[in-house]
Structures are given as C-alpha cells and as structure tokens.
Motif scaffolding. Structure first.
Motif, PDB file in Angstrom:
ATOM      1  N   UNK A 281      40.212  35.898  26.767  1.00  0.00           N
ATOM      2  CA  UNK A 281      38.908  36.325  26.265  1.00  0.00           C
ATOM      3  C   UNK A 281      37.961  36.292  27.449  1.00  0.00           C
ATOM      4  N   UNK A 282      37.309  37.415  27.698  1.00  0.00           N
ATOM      5  CA  UNK A 282      36.433  37.472  28.857  1.00  0.00           C
ATOM      6  C   UNK A 282      35.058  37.930  28.429  1.00  0.00           C
ATOM      7  N   UNK A 283      34.079  37.119  28.794  1.00  0.00           N
ATOM      8  CA  UNK A 283      32.709  37.408  28.377  1.00  0.00           C
ATOM      9  C   UNK A 283      31.930  37.958  29.571  1.00  0.00           C
ATOM     10  N   UNK A 284      31.806  39.280  29.602  1.00  0.00           N
ATOM     11  CA  UNK A 284      31.087  39.970  30.669  1.00  0.00           C
ATOM     12  C   UNK A 284      31.450  39.436  32.053  1.00  0.00           C
ATOM     13  N   UNK A 285      32.711  39.520  32.424  1.00  0.00           N
ATOM     14  CA  UNK A 285      33.129  38.955  33.704  1.00  0.00           C
ATOM     15  C   UNK A 285      32.547  39.709  34.901  1.00  0.00           C
ATOM     16  N   UNK A 286      32.065  40.883  34.696  1.00  0.00           N
ATOM     17  CA  UNK A 286      31.582  41.681  35.827  1.00  0.00           C
ATOM     18  C   UNK A 286      30.065  41.715  35.888  1.00  0.00           C
ATOM     19  N   UNK A 287      29.397  40.988  34.999  1.00  0.00           N
ATOM     20  CA  UNK A 287      27.942  41.085  34.899  1.00  0.00           C
ATOM     21  C   UNK A 287      27.264  40.760  36.223  1.00  0.00           C
ATOM     22  N   UNK A 288      27.785  39.752  36.926  1.00  0.00           N
ATOM     23  CA  UNK A 288      27.110  39.311  38.139  1.00  0.00           C
ATOM     24  C   UNK A 288      27.672  39.985  39.389  1.00  0.00           C
ATOM     25  N   UNK A 289      28.520  40.948  39.196  1.00  0.00           N
ATOM     26  CA  UNK A 289      29.200  41.545  40.361  1.00  0.00           C
ATOM     27  C   UNK A 289      28.730  42.974  40.599  1.00  0.00           C
ATOM     28  N   UNK A 290      28.905  43.403  41.842  1.00  0.00           N
ATOM     29  CA  UNK A 290      28.560  44.799  42.122  1.00  0.00           C
ATOM     30  C   UNK A 290      29.677  45.711  41.608  1.00  0.00           C
ATOM     31  N   UNK A 291      29.427  46.995  41.708  1.00  0.00           N
ATOM     32  CA  UNK A 291      30.326  47.961  41.099  1.00  0.00           C
ATOM     33  C   UNK A 291      31.760  47.810  41.584  1.00  0.00           C
ATOM     34  N   UNK A 292      31.895  47.722  42.920  1.00  0.00           N
ATOM     35  CA  UNK A 292      33.213  47.677  43.531  1.00  0.00           C
ATOM     36  C   UNK A 292      33.981  46.425  43.120  1.00  0.00           C
ATOM     37  N   UNK A 293      33.337  45.263  43.324  1.00  0.00           N
ATOM     38  CA  UNK A 293      34.066  44.026  43.033  1.00  0.00           C
ATOM     39  C   UNK A 293      34.270  43.855  41.545  1.00  0.00           C
ATOM     40  N   UNK A 294      33.356  44.376  40.727  1.00  0.00           N
ATOM     41  CA  UNK A 294      33.511  44.314  39.278  1.00  0.00           C
ATOM     42  C   UNK A 294      34.765  45.055  38.845  1.00  0.00           C
ATOM     43  N   UNK A 295      34.901  46.208  39.367  1.00  0.00           N
ATOM     44  CA  UNK A 295      36.071  47.022  39.064  1.00  0.00           C
ATOM     45  C   UNK A 295      37.351  46.318  39.524  1.00  0.00           C
ATOM     46  N   UNK A 296      37.282  45.765  40.746  1.00  0.00           N
ATOM     47  CA  UNK A 296      38.436  45.051  41.308  1.00  0.00           C
ATOM     48  C   UNK A 296      38.880  43.918  40.395  1.00  0.00           C
ATOM     49  N   UNK A 297      37.880  43.149  39.973  1.00  0.00           N
ATOM     50  CA  UNK A 297      38.166  41.968  39.159  1.00  0.00           C
ATOM     51  C   UNK A 297      38.885  42.375  37.880  1.00  0.00           C
ATOM     52  N   UNK A 298      38.355  43.377  37.226  1.00  0.00           N
ATOM     53  CA  UNK A 298      38.949  43.791  35.954  1.00  0.00           C
ATOM     54  C   UNK A 298      40.351  44.365  36.164  1.00  0.00           C
ATOM     55  N   UNK A 299      40.499  45.084  37.266  1.00  0.00           N
ATOM     56  CA  UNK A 299      41.826  45.647  37.550  1.00  0.00           C
ATOM     57  C   UNK A 299      42.860  44.555  37.776  1.00  0.00           C
ATOM     58  N   UNK A 300      42.465  43.536  38.492  1.00  0.00           N
ATOM     59  CA  UNK A 300      43.378  42.404  38.713  1.00  0.00           C
ATOM     60  C   UNK A 300      43.768  41.785  37.379  1.00  0.00           C
ATOM     61  N   UNK A 301      42.729  41.603  36.538  1.00  0.00           N
ATOM     62  CA  UNK A 301      42.945  41.005  35.228  1.00  0.00           C
ATOM     63  C   UNK A 301      43.945  41.834  34.408  1.00  0.00           C
ATOM     64  N   UNK A 302      43.706  43.135  34.418  1.00  0.00           N
ATOM     65  CA  UNK A 302      44.555  44.033  33.635  1.00  0.00           C
ATOM     66  C   UNK A 302      45.991  43.995  34.140  1.00  0.00           C
TER      67      UNK A 302
END
Lengths: 234, 515
Positions: A171-192
C-alpha cells in the motif's frame, strides 16, 4: 504464514467510516465496496480530502474498522484484536507519503528493521537487504543516514524497506508527492518491477497523472464515495 | 549572806546604838569570800583515751608547775606496751598487703579475675542470704504483730468491761506498737537490700552485672562507662551548655579514638577532662586555644576542671559536644549520679572466644535487668532507634518517598517528550507490525540508560554534598555501597514506572492516528 490463495487480496464490503465524536461526528467513507485480486496493480486517485488515505490506512490495518467488512488475504479486520491487527500488518508493505525512515539508522539498518519481525536468518537477511538495495540502485549508499540521502533516494529506501519482507500487498500513499517528475517515475517503476517479480498486489494512491499508465486498474474517490469512472481509465 | 547578816546585826543592836556611837567604831580585820582562780592563758585538759579496757595512768612524767611543750609525754598509760605491739603488728600487715599488691600487679591476671568473680559470687550469695533473712524476719514480725494486735484488742475489751486495769491495757497496746515499728523497719531494710539489685532507671544497671560477666569463660576484661549530660560553662562568655560526658576507667582501653587513647593516662588526675575537637562553636573555641598551648580551665557543674587533651568524635542529632573523663572524675562532676550504677558496660572477649557462645552464656547467667549485645548489634539497635523511633528517621524516610515521586515525574516528563518527539518513528514501527511490547522495551531501555547516566553524576554530587554537610555540621555522613545500590534500585524502579506511563500513549492509539 499460511494464506488462502483462492481468496482475493483485499475485499471490502459496505464500509463506512467516521471521524470525531458525538455532534462533531462526520462521515468520511460511504458504503465502500471493493475487490482487489492478487497480483493486481491498482492506482487510486481523487481530490484531496476525498478519503483516499483513510481508506488506505483501513486496508493497512493501521486504523480500526468501525462499520462494514474489510478482509485482507482472507483475514477479517472488523472487530479484530490488537494482536490480529499487528499480525495483519506484517503481510503488508506500507509506503508512507513521507518516507518515515528512522533517522538514527543507516539505509541498510532501516531495511533490516523490517526483517527483525520476520523469521529470517541473519545471513539470509543480509542477502535480501543487499539484493533489494541493488534493485533500488542504492547499494553504494547503504551506510548512509537518511539525512545524507536525497528525497528520491530516501523514498527508494522506504520502498526497499516495504518490499524486503516480501509482503503480499503493498500500500503506497502518494509515494511520489515529494519527488520531481523524473525520480517520481523512477520510484514507481522500481516498485512495479519488484512487485511483478514477487507477484504482490499493489494499491497506490496518487495525484500524479504521469504514472497512471502503470496501473492495471484505476479507481476514483470523491467525497468518500468510490466512483467507477471509465473516462480516467487508460 | 554576809551582808544580810551584818545588817541584821545592826538592826538588832539598835537599843545600844546610842551608847555605841558614843564609844569608838568597831574595826573589821578579816573578810571571808568564795572564788575561782583562772590562768591568763588557755586551759588544756588532758584525758586518758577512753577504752573498754579501762586504761590507767602508770607513770606521770611531769611535776607540778613544770612548763611543757607540744609533743611532750605527760604520762604513760598501763596499756602502752600492748599498744606498741599492736602497731608493730599492723605495720607488718601493711607489708604483707603491699607484697600481695605487687604480686597482683606483676601479673596473674586470670587468677585475679577468678578471685574477683569469686568475690562477686560471694556477694551474690550474701545478697541472697541477706534478702532471705530479712524476708524471714518480716514474716516473723508480721505474725508477732498479728498476735500483739489481737492481744491489745482483747485487753481493750476487757478494760471496757472493767476486768483489767488501764496500765495493763496500755502495756499490751505498747507491745503492739513496738512490733509494728520493728516490722516497718525490717521492710525498709528489705527494700534497701533489694534496691541495690534491680534497675532504678531503665537505662542504668549496677556494675555488679559487669563483674558477674567477667567471671564467664572467654571474657578478657570488663569496663564500666558512665554517660550523662553535664552543665559546661563556656570559658569565654560564661554561658552554660549541656555537654555529653563520658566517664571511662582510665586504666582500660574502651574508646578506640586516637585522642582519647593518647591522653587516657592524664585522666587519672582529679578534675581533668578531654574535649571533643568537633564540638560546636557554642562551647567556646576550646580546641584552637588548647592547640596554641593555652591552659584552659572551666567550670563543669560548678567544679573547676582542666582540659588535658583533645579527641575527635562527631556530634549527632542528639549530642552537640562531648567530654571524656575518668569514672572517678565523672562522679565528682555529676554528684547526682550514684557510683556503681553505670550506663554501658564494655566486655572484651579473649581473641579465641566464641562470641555467640559467650553471648548465650551471659544471657542465661545474667538477670533480665541487663541487655547483652555485640558491638554490631548495639550499633544496629542505635540506628534502628533513630530511624524508627524519632522524627529524624521519619523525616528522612519521607524525603526518600518525595524524592522518588519527584524523580518519577521528572523522568516521566523527559521520556514523554522524547516519545512525543519520536512519535512518527514509533508509529512507523507499529505500522510495520512491531508489537507494543517491543516499543515498551525500547522505552524501558531508554529509561534505564537515563537512570544510569543520571546516577553517575548524582552519586558524585551526593558524595560532595555529604562532605559539605559533614564539614558544616560535623555530623558523621557515611555513603556505603549498600546505600548506593539501594538508591540505584530505586532509580531503576522509578525510571521503569515512568517509562510504562510514558509509553501508554503509543499503546492505545492506532498508528494512523499518530501520523
């Protein structure tokens, strides 16, 4: 832990939730019905204050169920004891809006904490921690304290921590909220990527439209109601 | 008489007066009178010593009118030779006694002690016999009195009936009165005999107990100690303060205080005392003046005494200053105290004696009017008295309780604010599936670390405060290991209780409420 594989990962029926007491009592969730199957990746979106985080914390067993049924991997959480709720949490990897790392522990130690409540040997724990750190691309940062890591790196450590115990549900609650576009995308991709490898179910709350394409299904929440909207689906 | 006689002569001769006056007046040739001769100086009367033997003057060595000087022999009694023989014999006895004394002094200590204990035993038996005899006398007199009273009453009745004379009745009454008085006298005697045995006050006992103890196997020596507050006059401002005076036998080592041991011998002289170095200022700057070589004389209970030395003994809550003196001097300074009635007795055992066995033996042999204790037990009893029976002990106990509560509150505040500061971390751990018990252990560990960290400087500060208090009040302040451990255990309990309270907030809340 023995789990019933035939049951859905998360099953919610007629769930209502209220905040406050007496005359100040305010309903925040209205008659939620939701079924999430194993291995599904679901993104939940909706405006602020629509009750997304409340629903997520209820699913994460971080909040007691007041009305309706909610079961995680076949375990009913309505009227669950403290011990049952604690054990339910061990099957869930929860990723917070803020990273919520322990500042006095290194990246490695933070991840190690998640394994302290699992039955793994020290050697296996070490292997798993190094593997997961490698997967999130932080093997060279493992002895860094959170204060020495960037926002994206911290969030990646938090993801590693949530995934290292190989939970059935993330369960992830807005994991990218504090991140910029690039790193936000990266984080979610890793998760996926990791989730697909381990075959776990992901429920991700986000406002970020840029990552909606990663979801199997998108659910939309508004004013405490779950709305089926075909127009947001990919 | 003479003059009256003359006048009579004159009056009775009146008819011839006319003719006598005509003739020549009679001439008086001699006058007789009585009188006493006294020397101008003092009269010294000389007697033979009154004696049962009825001494008589054998020879008189002076003649009438002879001038004599002091010391001259006037007469020799017929007992002279006998008396001289007696003097000779007494002198010989003195020599024998002196020889015995030097023998005792030369050694034979155990023999002496045996002799002493025999004396004590004999005294004990004598006392018993005396008491019994007196009791028998009383019983006899009671019976006699009963008889006499009956007799007197019977004669009273007979007298009223006119059967006997008043004098006979009075005689019987007198007999009864006499017997009654004899009985009273005997009862007084008995109580006097008995009084020398049991306690007069709860605290003092007769030193005979001590000598009885000396007779028990394993005892090396005994020594009485007198204790009393006596009025001391500050030699500087003449104020009077009570000073706690300890009377010891200067021949025995009973006080293991360097100053007392060094000056003990000096206490053999009359009216000498040793003064406590640690006494309060109210008693005068005795120590400083003595050390600068000044001879200090002051008044104790209206007796001039001289300070002969200094020793060091801490004052207590009850005692501000001490004097040490000899038992003899003590009784001179405290005339209200009865000699032989001591406060504490010191019994020294032989090095190889079994303390418990001797103790048991003493307890069984000595009557209940004395308590026999080892030195450690005596110290414990003293401590127990101060902590249990005086307000001082209560005050300190209360202090500990208050300190515990205050400490708990402070530790709780520290822990609570720390838990609050780290609430997100604790909540994260809970969200990860950690049990409350795990969090409690974390907080417990933290509280114990706090306790230890606080304890180290706390102990150092306490030791410093003890030192300062000791310097300021001269009270003996002892920090022993037992006390340190006790305080540490209290601290640990206090911290744990605080931790348990501080962590409650974490236990009750759902983790989601905490974020």
């Amino acid at each position: 832990m023995v789990t019933n594989l035939s049951k859905p990962a998360i099953s919610i029926a007629n769930l209502n939730h209220y905040y406050g007491q007496g005359s100040l009592k305010k309903q925040v969730l209205f008659d939620i019905n939701l079924q999430i199957n194993r291995g599904e990746i679901i993104i939940m979106t909706g405006p602020s204050g629509s009750g997304k985080t409340t629903l997520l914390t209820l699913m994460g067993s971080l909040r007691s169920i007041q009305e309706g049924n909610l079961s995680i991997l076949g375990q009913e959480l309505l009227d669950a004891s403290k011990e049952q709720m604690t054990l339910a949490r061990r099957n869930i990897g929860y990723i917070f809006q803020a990273h919520n790392l322990l500042n006095f522990l290194t990246a490695y130690q933070n991840i190690e904490m998640a394994l302290e409540i699992q039955e793994v040997t020290a050697a296996e724990a070490d292997t798993r921690i190094r593997t997961i750190l490698d997967a999130v691309g932080l093997e060279h940062r493992m002895d860094y304290y959170p204060s020495d890591l960037s926002g994206g790196q911290k969030q990646r450590v938090a993801i590693a921590r949530a995934l290292v115990s190989q939970p059935k549900i993330i369960l992830a609650d807005e994991p990218t909220a504090a991140l910029d576009k690039k790193s936000g995308r990266d984080v979610v991709e890793i998760m996926e990527k990791l989730a697909r490898e381990q075959g776990c179910t992901i429920l991700l709350v986000t406002h970020d439209n840029r990552i909606l394409d990663l979801a199997d299904r998108i659910i939309y929440m508004e004013d405490g109601y779950l709305v089926n909207r075909s127009d947001v689906a990919v | 008489m003479l003059l009256v006689g003359a006048a009579y002569q004159l009056s009775t001769n009146r008819p011839n007066q006319q003719s006598a006056s005509v003739n020549a007046a009679p001439t008086v040739e001699t006058v007789s009178a009585l009188g006493r001769l006294e020397p101008e100086g003092e009269v010294i009367q000389v007697f033979a010593p009154t004696s049962m033997e009825g001494a008589r003057v054998e020879t008189l060595r002076v003649t009438h009118g002879q001038q004599i000087r002091k010391g001259d022999v006037i007469a020799v009694l017929d007992t002279y030779t006998r008396r001289q023989a007696a003097v000779q014999e007494a002198l010989e006895q003195v020599e024998v006694a002196q020889a015995q004394l030097s023998q005792v002094e030369a050694g034979a200590k155990s023999g002496q002690i045996r002799a002493q204990s025999r004396v004590v035993d004999r005294q004990q038996v004598e006392l018993q016999t005396e008491t019994e005899a007196q009791e028998a006398t009383i019983a006899r007199l009671k019976a006699e009195l009963n008889n006499a009273e009956l007799e007197a009453r019977r004669y009273q009745v007979l007298y009223t009936d006119g059967a006997v004379s008043a004098s006979l009745r009075d005689g019987k009454q007198l007999t009864a009165d006499i017997v009654r008085q004899q009985l009273n006298g005997s009862q007084a005697n008995l109580s006097r005999i008995q009084r020398s045995r049991p306690l007069i006050s709860l605290d003092r006992f007769i030193d005979r107990r001590l000598y009885q103890a000396a007779g028990i196997t394993g005892v090396a020596s005994v020594s009485p100690i007198y204790l009393n507050s006596i009025q001391w006059r500050n030699p500087e401002n003449k104020e009077i303060w009570d000073i706690y005076t300890i009377g010891i036998n200067p021949e025995h080592q009973v006080l293991n205080i360097a100053g007392v041991e060094a000056n003990r011998e000096k206490l053999r002289q009359p009216d000498t005392v040793l003064f406590n170095l640690g006494s309060r200022r109210e008693f005068g700057a005795i120590a400083e003046r003595f050390q600068s070589g000044e001879a200090i004389t002051t008044e104790i209970n209206e007796r001039q005494v001289q300070i002969q030395g200094l020793f060091k003994l801490s004052p207590t809550f009850g005692i501000n200053a001490y004097l040490v003196t000899s038992d003899v001097n003590f009784l001179r300074m405290a005339p209200f105290r009865q000699g032989g009635l001591v406060d504490v007795g010191v019994i020294k055992l032989k090095p190889d004696a079994d303390v418990q066995a001797v103790l048991a033996e003493m307890r069984s042999r000595l009557p209940d009017d004395v308590k026999v204790m080892t030195r450690d037990d005596y110290a414990k009893a003293e401590v127990a008295f101060w902590s249990a029976s005086t307000p001082v002990g209560y005050t300190f106990d209360l202090g500990v309780v208050i300190a515990f509560i205050v400490g708990s509150v402070i530790v709780y505040q520290i822990l609570y604010s720390d838990v609050t500061d780290h609430l997100p971390e604790y909540a994260t751990l809970k969200a990860m599936g950690f049990r409350d018990r795990y969090l409690l252990i974390v907080v417990f560990q933290e509280s114990l670390i706090l306790a230890v960290l606080g304890f180290i400087p706390g102990t150092v500060i306490a030791l410093g405060i003890y030192q300062i208090t000791n310097l300021a009040t001269m009270l003996p302040m002892a920090m022993d290991l037992g006390r340190i451990v006790f305080v540490f255990i209290l601290t640990a309990i206090m911290s744990s209780v605080s931790a348990a309270i501080a962590v409650r907030k974490l236990q009750t809340a759902d983790p989601a409420d905490i974020f």
